[in-house]
Scaffold this active site. Sequence first.
Site, PDB file in Angstrom:
ATOM      1  N   SER A  91       6.886  -4.179  -7.656  1.00 36.31           N
ATOM      2  CA  SER A  91       5.878  -3.119  -7.577  1.00 36.31           C
ATOM      3  C   SER A  91       4.571  -3.604  -8.209  1.00 36.31           C
ATOM      4  O   SER A  91       3.992  -4.597  -7.752  1.00 36.31           O
ATOM      5  CB  SER A  91       6.414  -1.845  -8.226  1.00 36.31           C
ATOM      6  OG  SER A  91       5.568  -0.746  -7.993  1.00 36.31           O
ATOM      7  N   ASP A 141       8.640   3.282   2.125  1.00 34.22           N
ATOM      8  CA  ASP A 141       7.777   3.053   0.974  1.00 34.22           C
ATOM      9  C   ASP A 141       6.327   3.047   1.447  1.00 34.22           C
ATOM     10  O   ASP A 141       6.010   2.367   2.430  1.00 34.22           O
ATOM     11  CB  ASP A 141       8.136   1.696   0.362  1.00 34.22           C
ATOM     12  CG  ASP A 141       7.350   1.332  -0.895  1.00 34.22           C
ATOM     13  OD1 ASP A 141       6.468   2.107  -1.293  1.00 34.22           O
ATOM     14  OD2 ASP A 141       7.641   0.262  -1.458  1.00 34.22           O
ATOM     15  N   HIS A 198      10.736   3.076  -2.341  1.00 33.74           N
ATOM     16  CA  HIS A 198      10.212   2.200  -3.378  1.00 33.74           C
ATOM     17  C   HIS A 198      11.139   2.252  -4.596  1.00 33.74           C
ATOM     18  O   HIS A 198      11.576   3.319  -5.021  1.00 33.74           O
ATOM     19  CB  HIS A 198       8.818   2.691  -3.768  1.00 33.74           C
ATOM     20  CG  HIS A 198       8.072   1.761  -4.646  1.00 33.74           C
ATOM     21  ND1 HIS A 198       7.393   0.669  -4.162  1.00 33.74           N
ATOM     22  CD2 HIS A 198       7.885   1.750  -5.998  1.00 33.74           C
ATOM     23  CE1 HIS A 198       6.825   0.028  -5.165  1.00 33.74           C
ATOM     24  NE2 HIS A 198       7.107   0.663  -6.296  1.00 33.74           N
TER      25      HIS A 198
END
Length: 344
Positions: free
Chosen positions: A182, A282, A312
């Site tokens: 991320s 995501d 995600h």
Amino acid sequence: MVNLKPSGSATVDPKPQYGHLSEIDPDFAPLREAADAQFEQLWQMPMDEFKMAWLTTPPALPPNCPVPGKHIEIIDQKAPVRDGTQVGIRIYRPIKPQSGAALYLKAHGGGWVVGSHEVEEAENRFVAGMGNVVVVSVDYRMAPEYKFPYAINDCFDVLKWCKSNASSLGINPERIVVGGGSAGGNIAAVLGQMVRDEKVSGVVGQVLNIPVTCHPKHFPADKYEYGSYQQNKDASVVDAPKMDWFWDQYLPDATADHYASPLLAKDLSGLAPALVQIAGLDPLRDEGLAYAEALKAAGVSVTVKTYQGLPHGFYMFPQLKATDAYLSAVVDFIKSCVGGSSKI
């Protein structure tokens, strides 16, 4: 509580190339309602409690995860960065490490705002469990108190510190893989560019898990398909309003800087081989795929793994079959970069 912008009510048709990846994974479908409720409660907290919750929640660990004291050891210490601050680092290494082990320099996820080493605890332990890799996770300074480029610079400085202290860490300073998930994937991608630009040797691979690669205001939609930010605007775990909020904390002026948005770099040639892992459900899906495309176009060796219909940060659900595949992909890729055997 954290104030989020509304995502809007408009529906968006799937784009032709990657739109099908949003079709929900059947293993995640029965978990979605409870997960959404849990994360909604989290986002209702005041900022200080919101940050603390990410620090105190126990990590999600698969049952076969290496155990500290049995398979690996975990050590906390500090390393200096350019302004004299001592930032925390956490070292994960085998109980019986091989001499001249590789280094996995890790930046954790959390939107540059929240999180700690334990956000990706399972990954850190599995990599250390390989036997020939030492993991150094960086507790970089976070927004909104420390905005861009603090996170980048802290991690870059720790990487250089690790090279200078290779003997005490038990690593080979020329066998380094940078990685993160991320926001940490964003940091890892930028580090991959910085070491080339600053002529720092030793990085032989980059692990870019569900990475943030471009501020939505600057995405080059004329070059790459870009539908996921709208198609998955209300997705589980991290949706588009949450991602906008994270960007606002980290880069409030939304400048088009390639060290914030690595997809905007004019030259990606000469970078280390990359693993890019993508969650289909995501908002960040298409920017991760775009960065993989850009790396390939620049002649970089790229391995892409996509996980259809998963949100995600899906690795936070160890009961998903895809979580095992995701973690194994990291270990296998690092093995391909530095050698050694997987103990998963």
